[in-house]
Motif scaffolding. Structure first.
Motif, PDB file in Angstrom:
ATOM      1  N   VAL A  34      -7.209  -1.905   3.001  1.00 51.53           N
ATOM      2  CA  VAL A  34      -8.004  -2.823   3.834  1.00 51.53           C
ATOM      3  C   VAL A  34      -7.830  -4.289   3.448  1.00 51.53           C
ATOM      4  CG1 VAL A  34      -9.773  -1.228   4.638  1.00 51.53           C
ATOM      5  CG2 VAL A  34     -10.065  -2.349   2.435  1.00 51.53           C
ATOM      6  N   GLY A  35      -6.670  -4.640   2.896  1.00 54.11           N
ATOM      7  CA  GLY A  35      -6.389  -6.042   2.621  1.00 54.11           C
ATOM      8  C   GLY A  35      -6.879  -6.481   1.250  1.00 54.11           C
ATOM      9  N   ILE A  36      -6.970  -7.822   1.084  1.00 53.66           N
ATOM     10  CA  ILE A  36      -7.305  -8.409  -0.220  1.00 53.66           C
ATOM     11  C   ILE A  36      -8.602  -7.827  -0.794  1.00 53.66           C
ATOM     12  CG2 ILE A  36      -7.943 -10.561  -1.392  1.00 53.66           C
ATOM     13  CD1 ILE A  36      -5.030 -10.387  -0.753  1.00 53.66           C
ATOM     14  N   ILE A  37      -9.628  -7.724   0.051  1.00 57.57           N
ATOM     15  CA  ILE A  37     -10.918  -7.230  -0.446  1.00 57.57           C
ATOM     16  C   ILE A  37     -10.782  -5.802  -0.992  1.00 57.57           C
ATOM     17  CG2 ILE A  37     -11.579  -6.657   1.950  1.00 57.57           C
ATOM     18  CD1 ILE A  37     -13.986  -7.456  -0.957  1.00 57.57           C
ATOM     19  N   GLY A  38      -9.946  -5.007  -0.331  1.00 58.62           N
ATOM     20  CA  GLY A  38      -9.738  -3.635  -0.802  1.00 58.62           C
ATOM     21  C   GLY A  38      -9.075  -3.611  -2.174  1.00 58.62           C
ATOM     22  N   ARG A  39      -8.057  -4.475  -2.342  1.00 65.08           N
ATOM     23  CA  ARG A  39      -7.377  -4.535  -3.645  1.00 65.08           C
ATOM     24  C   ARG A  39      -8.338  -4.988  -4.734  1.00 65.08           C
ATOM     25  NH1 ARG A  39      -1.194  -6.110  -2.564  1.00 65.08           N
ATOM     26  NH2 ARG A  39      -1.022  -4.962  -0.621  1.00 65.08           N
ATOM     27  N   LYS A  40      -9.138  -5.999  -4.383  1.00 62.71           N
ATOM     28  CA  LYS A  40     -10.124  -6.477  -5.366  1.00 62.71           C
ATOM     29  C   LYS A  40     -11.084  -5.349  -5.760  1.00 62.71           C
ATOM     30  CE  LYS A  40     -10.430 -11.393  -4.091  1.00 62.71           C
ATOM     31  NZ  LYS A  40     -11.324 -12.408  -3.474  1.00 62.71           N
ATOM     32  N   LEU A  41     -11.570  -4.605  -4.747  1.00 61.83           N
ATOM     33  CA  LEU A  41     -12.547  -3.553  -5.040  1.00 61.83           C
ATOM     34  C   LEU A  41     -11.922  -2.397  -5.824  1.00 61.83           C
ATOM     35  CD1 LEU A  41     -14.728  -3.413  -1.802  1.00 61.83           C
ATOM     36  CD2 LEU A  41     -15.349  -4.284  -4.060  1.00 61.83           C
ATOM     37  N   LEU A  42     -10.629  -2.129  -5.568  1.00 61.52           N
ATOM     38  CA  LEU A  42      -9.965  -1.067  -6.320  1.00 61.52           C
ATOM     39  C   LEU A  42      -9.813  -1.479  -7.787  1.00 61.52           C
ATOM     40  CD1 LEU A  42      -8.647   1.644  -6.457  1.00 61.52           C
ATOM     41  CD2 LEU A  42      -6.564   0.704  -5.458  1.00 61.52           C
ATOM     42  N   LEU A  43      -9.404  -2.734  -8.016  1.00 63.36           N
ATOM     43  CA  LEU A  43      -9.318  -3.222  -9.393  1.00 63.36           C
ATOM     44  C   LEU A  43     -10.690  -3.199 -10.051  1.00 63.36           C
ATOM     45  CD1 LEU A  43      -6.845  -6.251  -9.349  1.00 63.36           C
ATOM     46  CD2 LEU A  43      -6.584  -4.026 -10.458  1.00 63.36           C
ATOM     47  N   PHE A  44     -11.696  -3.637  -9.288  1.00 59.81           N
ATOM     48  CA  PHE A  44     -13.081  -3.623  -9.756  1.00 59.81           C
ATOM     49  C   PHE A  44     -13.471  -2.213 -10.215  1.00 59.81           C
ATOM     50  CE2 PHE A  44     -17.658  -3.329  -8.274  1.00 59.81           C
ATOM     51  CZ  PHE A  44     -18.194  -4.069  -9.317  1.00 59.81           C
ATOM     52  N   THR A  45     -13.121  -1.199  -9.394  1.00 59.81           N
ATOM     53  CA  THR A  45     -13.450   0.191  -9.730  1.00 59.81           C
ATOM     54  C   THR A  45     -12.780   0.617 -11.030  1.00 59.81           C
ATOM     55  OG1 THR A  45     -13.453   0.606  -7.350  1.00 59.81           O
ATOM     56  CG2 THR A  45     -13.523   2.528  -8.777  1.00 59.81           C
ATOM     57  N   VAL A 104      -6.245   5.111  -1.616  1.00 58.69           N
ATOM     58  CA  VAL A 104      -5.284   4.582  -0.652  1.00 58.69           C
ATOM     59  C   VAL A 104      -6.005   3.802   0.454  1.00 58.69           C
ATOM     60  CG1 VAL A 104      -3.563   5.230   1.085  1.00 58.69           C
ATOM     61  CG2 VAL A 104      -3.618   6.407  -1.124  1.00 58.69           C
ATOM     62  N   ARG A 105      -7.105   4.369   0.960  1.00 59.24           N
ATOM     63  CA  ARG A 105      -7.874   3.694   2.014  1.00 59.24           C
ATOM     64  C   ARG A 105      -8.387   2.345   1.525  1.00 59.24           C
ATOM     65  NH1 ARG A 105      -9.775   7.135   5.986  1.00 59.24           N
ATOM     66  NH2 ARG A 105     -10.415   5.237   7.041  1.00 59.24           N
ATOM     67  N   LEU A 106      -8.884   2.360   0.276  1.00 61.74           N
ATOM     68  CA  LEU A 106      -9.428   1.144  -0.323  1.00 61.74           C
ATOM     69  C   LEU A 106      -8.326   0.083  -0.425  1.00 61.74           C
ATOM     70  CD1 LEU A 106     -12.252   0.478  -1.330  1.00 61.74           C
ATOM     71  CD2 LEU A 106     -11.672   1.472  -3.527  1.00 61.74           C
ATOM     72  N   HIS A 107      -7.177   0.482  -0.917  1.00 63.91           N
ATOM     73  CA  HIS A 107      -6.079  -0.469  -1.080  1.00 63.91           C
ATOM     74  C   HIS A 107      -5.595  -0.991   0.270  1.00 63.91           C
ATOM     75  CE1 HIS A 107      -2.129  -2.101  -2.298  1.00 63.91           C
ATOM     76  NE2 HIS A 107      -2.741  -2.317  -3.447  1.00 63.91           N
ATOM     77  N   THR A 166       0.825  -1.214   0.000  1.00 66.56           N
ATOM     78  CA  THR A 166       0.000   0.000   0.000  1.00 66.56           C
ATOM     79  C   THR A 166       0.859   1.265   0.000  1.00 66.56           C
ATOM     80  OG1 THR A 166      -1.759  -1.183   1.163  1.00 66.56           O
ATOM     81  CG2 THR A 166      -1.881   1.208   1.187  1.00 66.56           C
ATOM     82  N   SER A 167       2.051   1.195   0.602  1.00 68.97           N
ATOM     83  CA  SER A 167       2.917   2.385   0.592  1.00 68.97           C
ATOM     84  C   SER A 167       3.312   2.762  -0.836  1.00 68.97           C
ATOM     85  CB  SER A 167       4.167   2.128   1.440  1.00 68.97           C
ATOM     86  OG  SER A 167       4.839   0.972   0.974  1.00 68.97           O
ATOM     87  N   VAL A 168       3.551   1.748  -1.671  1.00 70.57           N
ATOM     88  CA  VAL A 168       3.919   2.009  -3.076  1.00 70.57           C
ATOM     89  C   VAL A 168       2.733   2.629  -3.816  1.00 70.57           C
ATOM     90  CG1 VAL A 168       4.632   0.944  -5.255  1.00 70.57           C
ATOM     91  CG2 VAL A 168       5.586   0.119  -3.084  1.00 70.57           C
ATOM     92  N   VAL A 169       1.540   2.063  -3.574  1.00 74.07           N
ATOM     93  CA  VAL A 169       0.328   2.595  -4.204  1.00 74.07           C
ATOM     94  C   VAL A 169       0.093   4.036  -3.746  1.00 74.07           C
ATOM     95  CG1 VAL A 169      -2.183   2.343  -4.374  1.00 74.07           C
ATOM     96  CG2 VAL A 169      -0.701   0.330  -4.516  1.00 74.07           C
ATOM     97  N   THR A 170       0.408   4.302  -2.465  1.00 71.01           N
ATOM     98  CA  THR A 170       0.245   5.663  -1.943  1.00 71.01           C
ATOM     99  C   THR A 170       1.152   6.635  -2.686  1.00 71.01           C
ATOM    100  OG1 THR A 170      -0.257   4.755   0.239  1.00 71.01           O
ATOM    101  CG2 THR A 170       0.328   7.088   0.139  1.00 71.01           C
ATOM    102  N   VAL A 171       2.419   6.244  -2.853  1.00 74.78           N
ATOM    103  CA  VAL A 171       3.358   7.127  -3.557  1.00 74.78           C
ATOM    104  C   VAL A 171       2.907   7.338  -5.002  1.00 74.78           C
ATOM    105  CG1 VAL A 171       5.727   7.339  -4.422  1.00 74.78           C
ATOM    106  CG2 VAL A 171       5.311   6.547  -2.079  1.00 74.78           C
ATOM    107  N   ALA A 172       2.522   6.255  -5.668  1.00 72.72           N
ATOM    108  CA  ALA A 172       2.120   6.363  -7.079  1.00 72.72           C
ATOM    109  C   ALA A 172       0.866   7.223  -7.226  1.00 72.72           C
ATOM    110  CB  ALA A 172       1.879   4.967  -7.652  1.00 72.72           C
ATOM    111  N   SER A 173      -0.126   6.991  -6.351  1.00 69.50           N
ATOM    112  CA  SER A 173      -1.369   7.755  -6.512  1.00 69.50           C
ATOM    113  C   SER A 173      -1.167   9.215  -6.118  1.00 69.50           C
ATOM    114  CB  SER A 173      -2.508   7.114  -5.707  1.00 69.50           C
ATOM    115  OG  SER A 173      -2.155   6.965  -4.357  1.00 69.50           O
ATOM    116  N   THR A 174      -0.224   9.467  -5.185  1.00 68.22           N
ATOM    117  CA  THR A 174       0.088  10.857  -4.852  1.00 68.22           C
ATOM    118  C   THR A 174       0.674  11.573  -6.059  1.00 68.22           C
ATOM    119  OG1 THR A 174       0.584  10.177  -2.582  1.00 68.22           O
ATOM    120  CG2 THR A 174       1.343  12.356  -3.249  1.00 68.22           C
ATOM    121  N   MET A 175       1.557  10.868  -6.790  1.00 70.42           N
ATOM    122  CA  MET A 175       2.153  11.499  -7.969  1.00 70.42           C
ATOM    123  C   MET A 175       1.107  11.766  -9.041  1.00 70.42           C
ATOM    124  SD  MET A 175       5.784   9.488  -7.981  1.00 70.42           S
ATOM    125  CE  MET A 175       6.101   9.825  -9.695  1.00 70.42           C
ATOM    126  N   VAL A 176       0.191  10.808  -9.216  1.00 68.67           N
ATOM    127  CA  VAL A 176      -0.907  11.023 -10.160  1.00 68.67           C
ATOM    128  C   VAL A 176      -1.724  12.248  -9.736  1.00 68.67           C
ATOM    129  CG1 VAL A 176      -3.124  10.076 -10.933  1.00 68.67           C
ATOM    130  CG2 VAL A 176      -1.079   8.629 -10.912  1.00 68.67           C
TER     131      VAL A 176
END
Lengths: 290, 290
Positions: free
Chosen positions: B151-162, B146-149, B25-35
C-alpha cells in the motif's frame, strides 16, 4: 435402502426443495448454518475418536460468522449490481477481506484457548489443526450454498440443480451398483462402492442436466453438463473423503440423527464439495460472458 | 543471547530493513514466500513428531498461491484507488473470492491425495487437519506482510514499525526478564518467560511507537500506540503458541536454520500474529477516516 430411509427422504426432500425455491436467503442462511453446526459436531466427534480434540464452541461460533458474512456479501453484491457500479468505499472492498478477517479472529481466539484454556498443552497442535480442518473442509465449502442462493432466480435454480444432481446420482449409483456392480472402487474406504455405480452416478447427474436445460435457460447446455459432471465428481470425492474421516477414527456412521441415513455429515458429504464447484463454475461463466 | 545470536541478528536485521524499505513489493513477496515455506516445513516436522503427517508439497504449493494472490490483490487495489473507482467487473470482485478459491482448490487437491495418494487412509484426518492448520495459523496471517508492503510508503513504514516493535520488545523482555524477572508466566510452555519480561516487551513496543511518531506522521499517536500494543500482545501470544506446537511434539527448537536462533518458525512466530493485527488495524483506520 430401507423403508425408513425412503420415508425420511420423502419428508425431507420436498421440504428442502420448497425452502430453496420459496424462502428468503436469510432463512436459507439460518437453515444451512444449523446444518453446518450439526455436521461440525459430528466432525469433531470423529476427530476426538482419532485423538484430535477440536475447539467445538469457538469453531462453531466462527462457522456462524462465516455463514453470516457470506449472506452479507451476497446482499451487498446484489445491491452493488443494482446500482451498476461500486463506490470507492465499496462494501466489496470490505467483503474482500472479511472471510480472511474471520479466519484471523479464529486464529487469535484459538490461541487464547491454547494459552488460557483448560486443555492439556500437549493437545494444542491436534486441537487447532482439527478445528482448522473443520473450517476449511466443511464450513467454508458448504457456505457457498448461501452465496449461490443469494444471486436471484438463477442462483436458486442452480442450488436446486446441485441438490437434485447429487440425489439422482446417488440413487442411480445405488441401483446400478447393486444390479451390475462388480469392480470395487475403494475397498478400504467404502467396500460397497463399485466403478459401475460411480459411472451410473455420473451419468445420472448428466441426465439431470439434460432434463434441466429447458428450465435453466440462463446456462448453455454444454456448461450445464460440464457443471453437472464436475459437481458430481467432486460430490463423489466428498462422499469418499468423509469415509476416510471415519476410517481415521474407526467409525462407521458420523451420527444417528436422520433415521436410516446415518448422521448429518453422511447426508451432506457430497454437497460440501459439489456446491462450491457449481458456485465457482457460475462465477467463471458470469465473468466470461459479461 | 550468545555471540552467535547477536552476530546473526547483526547481519539479518539490516538486510531485512533495507529490503522492506527499498525493494519492490514483488521482491518482498518472493522473500516472504520463501520464509513462509521454510517455516511451513518446520511446522510439518513438528506435526510429524506429534503423529500428524501433513501434505508438504501440496500445502507449500497453495502457500505460494496465497502469497501470489495477496500480491496480485495489492497491485489491483492500488490501481483501483488510482482510477478513483472500481468498475462493475472490478478486479476486487475477483479478489473477493480469490483466497477462498485457493482454499477450495486446496481442499480438492487434498481430497485427491487422500483418495489416490500412498498415505495410509487412517492418517487422512490428521493429515488434512495439520495441513489446514498450517495454512490458517501460519501462511494466511504471515501473507498480510505482502498486503502491508503493497500500500505504498505508509505500508512500508508500518511493516518496518511491526518488525522493530517485535524486535525491540523481545530484547527488552530478555534483559528485564533476566534482571528482575520473578513471576513465571507460562512455566509449562516456556519456563524462562516471566510477567516482568512480558510487561517490558509491551512497554518496549510502546516506546517504539513514541519514537516512531515523528516518522509515521500518517497515523495519529494514539492509534500508533494502540497498534503497537495490540501487535505486541498478539506477537507475544504467537511466540507462546509456537512453544505450544513444540510441546505438543516434545521438541525444543523448530529447526537449526539460523545460528543461535533456532529455526525459522522460532524467528517469525511473533511476526505471524503481529503483522495481521497491524494490517487490519490499518484497514479499519483507513475506512474510518475516509
Amino acid at each position: 435402502m430401507t423403508l425408513k430411509r425412503v420415508l425420511t427422504a420423502a419428508v425431507l426432500i420436498p421440504a428442502v426443495v420448497a425452502m430453496v425455491w420459496w424462502a428468503h436467503t436469510s432463512v436459507v442462511t439460518v437453515a444451512s448454518t444449523m446444518v453446518a453446526l450439526l455436521a461440525l459436531l459430528e466432525f469433531f466427534a470423529i476427530g476426538e475418536h482419532a485423538g484430535l480434540r477440536g475447539y467445538r464452541v469457538w469453531t462453531g461460533f466462527c462457522a456462524i460468522a462465516i455463514f453470516f458474512m457470506q449472506w452479507l456479501t451476497s446482499v451487498e453484491q446484489s445491491q452493488a449490481l443494482a446500482r451498476g457500479f461500486f463506490g470507492v468505499r465499496s462494501p466489496e472492498a470490505f467483503a474482500a477481506s472479511s472471510i480472511e478477517l474471520i479466519l484471523l479472529v479464529f486464529v487469535i481466539g484459538a490461541t487464547g484457548i491454547v494459552l488460557f484454556g483448560r486443555q492439556h498443552v500437549e493437545e494444542a497442535l491436534g486441537g487447532l489443526s482439527v478445528s482448522s480442518g473443520a473450517l476449511i473442509f466443511l464450513v467454508l465449502p458448504l457456505s457457498t450454498v448461501v452465496r449461490l442462493h443469494g444471486v436471484g432466480i438463477i442462483g436458486r435454480k442452480l442450488l436446486l440443480f446441485t441438490l437434485v444432481l447429487v440425489w439422482a446420482g446417488d440413487t442411480a449409483a445405488y441401483f446400478v451398483g447393486r444390479a451390475v456392480g462388480r469392480y470395487r472402487m475403494a475397498p478400504k474406504l467404502s467396500p460397497k462402492k463399485t466403478w459401475e455405480g460411480a459411472a451410473a452416478n455420473l451419468i445420472g447427474s448428466i441426465i439431470v442436466a439434460l432434463v434441466a436445460q429447458r428450465w435453466i435457460t440462463e446456462v448453455p447446455l454444454e456448461h450445464l453438463i460440464g457443471m453437472a459432471a464436475l459437481a458430481n465428481i467432486a460430490g463423489q470425492a466428498g462422499d469418499l473423503l468423509e469415509s476416510a474421516y471415519k476410517r481415521s477414527a474407526n467409525m462407521k456412521d458420523s451420527g444417528t440423527l436422520l433415521p436410516g441415513h446415518g448422521g448429518m455429515l453422511d447426508r451432506i458429504d457430497a454437497l460440501v464439495l459439489a456446491a462450491p464447484v457449481v458456485w465457482y463454475y457460475f462465477i467463471w461463466l458470469t465473468d466470461r460472458t459479461h
